[in-house]
Design a protein around this motif. Sequence first.
Motif, PDB file in Angstrom:
ATOM      1  N   ASP A  83      -6.158 -35.731 -10.368  1.00 58.41           N
ATOM      2  CA  ASP A  83      -5.597 -36.875 -11.084  1.00 58.41           C
ATOM      3  C   ASP A  83      -5.039 -36.484 -12.452  1.00 58.41           C
ATOM      4  O   ASP A  83      -4.217 -37.210 -13.019  1.00 58.41           O
ATOM      5  N   GLN A  84      -5.496 -35.353 -12.975  1.00 63.36           N
ATOM      6  CA  GLN A  84      -4.996 -34.867 -14.263  1.00 63.36           C
ATOM      7  C   GLN A  84      -3.821 -33.896 -14.104  1.00 63.36           C
ATOM      8  O   GLN A  84      -3.388 -33.281 -15.074  1.00 63.36           O
ATOM      9  N   GLY A  85      -3.306 -33.799 -12.878  1.00 58.02           N
ATOM     10  CA  GLY A  85      -2.154 -32.937 -12.645  1.00 58.02           C
ATOM     11  C   GLY A  85      -2.495 -31.494 -12.356  1.00 58.02           C
ATOM     12  O   GLY A  85      -1.588 -30.646 -12.278  1.00 58.02           O
ATOM     13  N   LEU A  86      -3.771 -31.197 -12.181  1.00 49.97           N
ATOM     14  CA  LEU A  86      -4.190 -29.825 -11.892  1.00 49.97           C
ATOM     15  C   LEU A  86      -4.066 -29.536 -10.396  1.00 49.97           C
ATOM     16  O   LEU A  86      -4.293 -30.410  -9.559  1.00 49.97           O
ATOM     17  N   THR A  87      -3.718 -28.322 -10.084  1.00 46.31           N
ATOM     18  CA  THR A  87      -3.788 -27.844  -8.700  1.00 46.31           C
ATOM     19  C   THR A  87      -5.193 -27.296  -8.493  1.00 46.31           C
ATOM     20  O   THR A  87      -5.673 -26.480  -9.279  1.00 46.31           O
ATOM     21  N   VAL A  88      -5.865 -27.761  -7.430  1.00 50.99           N
ATOM     22  CA  VAL A  88      -7.313 -27.590  -7.331  1.00 50.99           C
ATOM     23  C   VAL A  88      -7.704 -26.854  -6.057  1.00 50.99           C
ATOM     24  O   VAL A  88      -7.082 -27.029  -5.006  1.00 50.99           O
ATOM     25  N   ARG A  89      -8.751 -26.048  -6.186  1.00 46.88           N
ATOM     26  CA  ARG A  89      -9.378 -25.452  -5.007  1.00 46.88           C
ATOM     27  C   ARG A  89     -10.888 -25.483  -5.193  1.00 46.88           C
ATOM     28  O   ARG A  89     -11.386 -25.568  -6.316  1.00 46.88           O
ATOM     29  N   VAL A  90     -11.612 -25.414  -4.077  1.00 50.37           N
ATOM     30  CA  VAL A  90     -13.075 -25.434  -4.086  1.00 50.37           C
ATOM     31  C   VAL A  90     -13.589 -24.101  -3.572  1.00 50.37           C
ATOM     32  O   VAL A  90     -13.107 -23.598  -2.550  1.00 50.37           O
ATOM     33  N   GLU A  91     -14.554 -23.532  -4.267  1.00 48.38           N
ATOM     34  CA  GLU A  91     -15.179 -22.286  -3.821  1.00 48.38           C
ATOM     35  C   GLU A  91     -16.685 -22.497  -3.752  1.00 48.38           C
ATOM     36  O   GLU A  91     -17.261 -23.221  -4.573  1.00 48.38           O
ATOM     37  N   GLN A  92     -17.303 -21.840  -2.762  1.00 41.95           N
ATOM     38  CA  GLN A  92     -18.730 -22.045  -2.523  1.00 41.95           C
ATOM     39  C   GLN A  92     -19.442 -20.738  -2.254  1.00 41.95           C
ATOM     40  O   GLN A  92     -18.836 -19.761  -1.783  1.00 41.95           O
ATOM     41  N   ASP A  93     -20.729 -20.726  -2.577  1.00 42.46           N
ATOM     42  CA  ASP A  93     -21.616 -19.613  -2.272  1.00 42.46           C
ATOM     43  C   ASP A  93     -22.847 -20.208  -1.604  1.00 42.46           C
ATOM     44  O   ASP A  93     -23.681 -20.835  -2.260  1.00 42.46           O
ATOM     45  N   GLU A  94     -22.949 -20.030  -0.303  1.00 43.98           N
ATOM     46  CA  GLU A  94     -24.038 -20.653   0.442  1.00 43.98           C
ATOM     47  C   GLU A  94     -25.391 -20.083   0.048  1.00 43.98           C
ATOM     48  O   GLU A  94     -26.387 -20.805   0.016  1.00 43.98           O
ATOM     49  N   ASP A  95     -25.449 -18.781  -0.253  1.00 37.63           N
ATOM     50  CA  ASP A  95     -26.728 -18.165  -0.587  1.00 37.63           C
ATOM     51  C   ASP A  95     -27.356 -18.807  -1.819  1.00 37.63           C
ATOM     52  O   ASP A  95     -28.577 -18.933  -1.911  1.00 37.63           O
ATOM     53  N   ARG A  96     -26.537 -19.191  -2.784  1.00 37.31           N
ATOM     54  CA  ARG A  96     -27.053 -19.792  -4.013  1.00 37.31           C
ATOM     55  C   ARG A  96     -26.878 -21.308  -4.032  1.00 37.31           C
ATOM     56  O   ARG A  96     -27.170 -21.942  -5.055  1.00 37.31           O
ATOM     57  N   ASP A  97     -26.429 -21.880  -2.921  1.00 39.50           N
ATOM     58  CA  ASP A  97     -26.173 -23.317  -2.857  1.00 39.50           C
ATOM     59  C   ASP A  97     -25.304 -23.748  -4.033  1.00 39.50           C
ATOM     60  O   ASP A  97     -25.575 -24.726  -4.733  1.00 39.50           O
ATOM     61  N   ALA A  98     -24.230 -22.979  -4.260  1.00 39.23           N
ATOM     62  CA  ALA A  98     -23.386 -23.178  -5.433  1.00 39.23           C
ATOM     63  C   ALA A  98     -21.992 -23.615  -5.020  1.00 39.23           C
ATOM     64  O   ALA A  98     -21.401 -23.062  -4.086  1.00 39.23           O
ATOM     65  N   THR A  99     -21.463 -24.604  -5.745  1.00 38.98           N
ATOM     66  CA  THR A  99     -20.107 -25.097  -5.502  1.00 38.98           C
ATOM     67  C   THR A  99     -19.385 -25.206  -6.838  1.00 38.98           C
ATOM     68  O   THR A  99     -19.921 -25.777  -7.797  1.00 38.98           O
ATOM     69  N   VAL A 100     -18.195 -24.646  -6.900  1.00 37.85           N
ATOM     70  CA  VAL A 100     -17.378 -24.689  -8.113  1.00 37.85           C
ATOM     71  C   VAL A 100     -15.992 -25.200  -7.737  1.00 37.85           C
ATOM     72  O   VAL A 100     -15.385 -24.723  -6.771  1.00 37.85           O
ATOM     73  N   VAL A 101     -15.512 -26.175  -8.497  1.00 34.14           N
ATOM     74  CA  VAL A 101     -14.147 -26.685  -8.316  1.00 34.14           C
ATOM     75  C   VAL A 101     -13.296 -26.097  -9.439  1.00 34.14           C
ATOM     76  O   VAL A 101     -13.664 -26.163 -10.615  1.00 34.14           O
ATOM     77  N   ILE A 102     -12.179 -25.489  -9.048  1.00 34.86           N
ATOM     78  CA  ILE A 102     -11.323 -24.777  -9.993  1.00 34.86           C
ATOM     79  C   ILE A 102      -9.956 -25.438 -10.019  1.00 34.86           C
ATOM     80  O   ILE A 102      -9.339 -25.648  -8.968  1.00 34.86           O
ATOM     81  N   GLY A 103      -9.498 -25.778 -11.213  1.00 33.11           N
ATOM     82  CA  GLY A 103      -8.182 -26.396 -11.361  1.00 33.11           C
ATOM     83  C   GLY A 103      -7.346 -25.646 -12.377  1.00 33.11           C
ATOM     84  O   GLY A 103      -7.851 -25.081 -13.344  1.00 33.11           O
ATOM     85  N   GLY A 104      -6.050 -25.636 -12.128  1.00 33.68           N
ATOM     86  CA  GLY A 104      -5.143 -24.989 -13.058  1.00 33.68           C
ATOM     87  C   GLY A 104      -3.739 -25.555 -12.891  1.00 33.68           C
ATOM     88  O   GLY A 104      -3.443 -26.261 -11.927  1.00 33.68           O
ATOM     89  N   PHE A 105      -2.894 -25.251 -13.837  1.00 39.94           N
ATOM     90  CA  PHE A 105      -1.489 -25.664 -13.740  1.00 39.94           C
ATOM     91  C   PHE A 105      -0.692 -24.572 -13.024  1.00 39.94           C
ATOM     92  O   PHE A 105       0.181 -23.937 -13.591  1.00 39.94           O
ATOM     93  N   TRP A 106      -1.093 -24.333 -11.766  1.00 41.32           N
ATOM     94  CA  TRP A 106      -0.438 -23.303 -10.973  1.00 41.32           C
ATOM     95  C   TRP A 106       0.861 -23.847 -10.367  1.00 41.32           C
ATOM     96  O   TRP A 106       0.971 -25.035 -10.070  1.00 41.32           O
ATOM     97  N   ALA A 107       1.800 -22.942 -10.148  1.00 44.12           N
ATOM     98  CA  ALA A 107       3.005 -23.326  -9.410  1.00 44.12           C
ATOM     99  C   ALA A 107       2.642 -23.532  -7.956  1.00 44.12           C
ATOM    100  O   ALA A 107       1.833 -22.802  -7.379  1.00 44.12           O
ATOM    101  N   GLN A 108       3.221 -24.524  -7.326  1.00 39.89           N
ATOM    102  CA  GLN A 108       2.980 -24.764  -5.917  1.00 39.89           C
ATOM    103  C   GLN A 108       3.643 -23.669  -5.089  1.00 39.89           C
ATOM    104  O   GLN A 108       4.746 -23.232  -5.412  1.00 39.89           O
ATOM    105  N   PRO A 109       2.998 -23.183  -4.012  1.00 38.25           N
ATOM    106  CA  PRO A 109       3.625 -22.148  -3.171  1.00 38.25           C
ATOM    107  C   PRO A 109       4.824 -22.689  -2.439  1.00 38.25           C
ATOM    108  O   PRO A 109       4.941 -23.873  -2.222  1.00 38.25           O
TER     109      PRO A 109
END
Length: 267
Positions: free
Chosen positions: A241-267
């Motif tokens: 909603d803030q105009g960021l291009t977003v992806r989600v990354e996860q690590d199952e071993d640590r039950d960790a989830t990180v959402v990463i956003g940036g002003f990336w150019a669209q492919p």
Amino acid sequence: MSFPLPSAELSPARLADRLRAAGCVFAEDEARLLLSAADHPARLAEMLELRCAGHPLEQVVGFAEFAGLRIALAPGVFVPRRRSEFLVERAAALGTPGTVVLDLCCGSGAIGAALADRLGEVELHAADVDPAAAACARRNLAPYGGTVHLGDLDAPLPRALRGRVGLLVANAPYVPTGEIPLLPPEARDHEPPVALDGGADGLAVQRRVAAAAPRWLAPGGHLLIETSERQAPATTALMADQGLTVRVEQDEDRDATVVIGGFWAQP
């Protein structure tokens, strides 16, 4: 430091017995850690009583091991979790020496310190609303030349920082208010609610972090928010909603989830 124990009551075996009776699963390991951290028998006895009463081990001994660092802690300060090391790893992969790093909701400063340790010389800023946490963060970030700002999210940040942040990281509280009573007693009873309570949907603070991010991010900068697997779609939407291009990354071993956003150019 070693010292003569005053009685068998404070022997390693008896320490472990007391800890085990109090419900500590790794009683032998904890006994060894208490012995190594205490500098006097009276202090050891005090630490044992605190731990048996349910205080987090890290607060009792005054430090937490995190991302290869020893992070100073004080009573009542949020204890960094192992899952947050994944946030550090994902952020470090996007940074370079010289990056301007901003750690919002910094707590003890563990994430900022670990990033500075991995990236080398960075311009490091951190902010937290809790005075006790900010005091810990100042201790932990001092070796890296970090600056800690006391206040609500980005409110205390200097205007000169706007548009310059390459990495904005946030382990903002994301436990829904109604689920706070379900947390382990160590967290529920001994960590500050402001570090745990994410509001009715768990997204109240994340929502504000996402809204603030565009003011501070440099061109090509990234926002990284730790969240839960269940909440990741909602966190993604907040950032998109803030105009960021977003992806989600996860690590199952640590039950960790990180959402990463940036002003990336669209492919």
